[in-house]
Write an enzyme that holds these catalytic residues in place. Sequence first.
Site, PDB file in Angstrom:
ATOM      1  N   HIS A 180       6.665   1.957   5.485  1.00  0.00           N
ATOM      2  CA  HIS A 180       7.871   2.915   5.526  1.00  0.00           C
ATOM      3  C   HIS A 180       9.140   2.057   5.772  1.00  0.00           C
ATOM      4  CE1 HIS A 180       5.308   6.907   6.336  1.00  0.00           C
ATOM      5  NE2 HIS A 180       4.987   6.227   5.249  1.00  0.00           N
ATOM      6  N   TYR A 230       4.922  13.007  10.042  1.00  0.00           N
ATOM      7  CA  TYR A 230       3.555  12.929  10.273  1.00  0.00           C
ATOM      8  C   TYR A 230       3.142  13.584  11.793  1.00  0.00           C
ATOM      9  CZ  TYR A 230       1.882  10.244   6.638  1.00  0.00           C
ATOM     10  OH  TYR A 230       1.531   9.733   5.388  1.00  0.00           O
ATOM     11  N   ARG A 267      -1.896   2.667   0.025  1.00  0.00           N
ATOM     12  CA  ARG A 267      -1.843   3.403  -1.069  1.00  0.00           C
ATOM     13  C   ARG A 267      -2.991   2.733  -2.078  1.00  0.00           C
ATOM     14  NH1 ARG A 267       3.483   2.057   0.583  1.00  0.00           N
ATOM     15  NH2 ARG A 267       4.728   3.837   1.073  1.00  0.00           N
ATOM     16  N   LYS A 295       5.689   0.054  -2.552  1.00  0.00           N
ATOM     17  CA  LYS A 295       6.630   1.084  -3.117  1.00  0.00           C
ATOM     18  C   LYS A 295       8.047   0.909  -3.005  1.00  0.00           C
ATOM     19  CE  LYS A 295       6.909   6.156  -2.872  1.00  0.00           C
ATOM     20  NZ  LYS A 295       6.448   7.541  -1.988  1.00  0.00           N
ATOM     21  N   ARG A 330      -4.808   8.233   3.278  1.00  0.00           N
ATOM     22  CA  ARG A 330      -3.752   7.624   4.080  1.00  0.00           C
ATOM     23  C   ARG A 330      -3.030   8.576   5.038  1.00  0.00           C
ATOM     24  NH1 ARG A 330       0.716   4.071   3.235  1.00  0.00           N
ATOM     25  NH2 ARG A 330       2.715   4.738   3.154  1.00  0.00           N
ATOM     26  N   HIS A 388      -5.072   9.912  -2.222  1.00  0.00           N
ATOM     27  CA  HIS A 388      -3.985   9.609  -1.247  1.00  0.00           C
ATOM     28  C   HIS A 388      -4.165  10.489   0.107  1.00  0.00           C
ATOM     29  CE1 HIS A 388      -0.087   7.876  -1.107  1.00  0.00           C
ATOM     30  NE2 HIS A 388       0.497   8.854  -0.368  1.00  0.00           N
TER      31      HIS A 388
END
Length: 222
Positions: A184, A193, A53, A78, A153, A150
């Site tokens: 994650h 994804y 990020r 995050k 990413r 972004h």
Amino acid sequence: MPKTPVTLFRNTHEPEVRLLLDAVDRIRPDARSPLRHLIMPEVFRLLYGCGFRVNEVLQLRIADVDLGRGVITVRGAKFGKDRLVPPALPLVQRLQKFAAAMGPRPDEAYFFPSPHGGAWALASVYRLFRELLLRCRISHGGRGRGPRIHDLRHSMAVHTLLRWYREGADIEAKLPVLATYLGHVSVDGTRDYLHLTAELFPEVAVRANEAFGDVIPQRSAP
């Protein structure tokens, strides 16, 4: 994770990401940013090469970047957890050259310092990103429509899955690796994804499911 397909860097035969990196390599210093020609090529390579990020890169300190071991520590990401990210060797070697050019600095200093010595502002990096898109003739859909910085990413994740598919890997078995790399909390977000990759490259879903079962199930209707 976006609800619609990424708008940037889909074409792996003539990748726009290469155009972007070539363009950032050609930027020049200016009076307001005398070191940007050294800093920004590495910032953008970390965004795409490691799927960071933006703020994760801009907040890196010298102590977070262990170039001897080739490991970057992302602190307070995050979801409030630190994680270790090992960049590819060519990227580590680039960062070593960058660190050597910058000279000795204290551990608490920002690895990519702004002209005032603090962290770069996201707005400044985004302005450069838009400038690079213009130079590369990559169209922009306007505010909120992208391409967004972004999306580098997202593109990294999609291209990684595509590479694994082309190598014949068991993609489902590798998802935890990608999840950890991206920070994650579970593989559920990373699994999205797979759907995005299948939307951009439909042959992936067909062949992956033939080889490994229902790896990429159909999305349920909203």
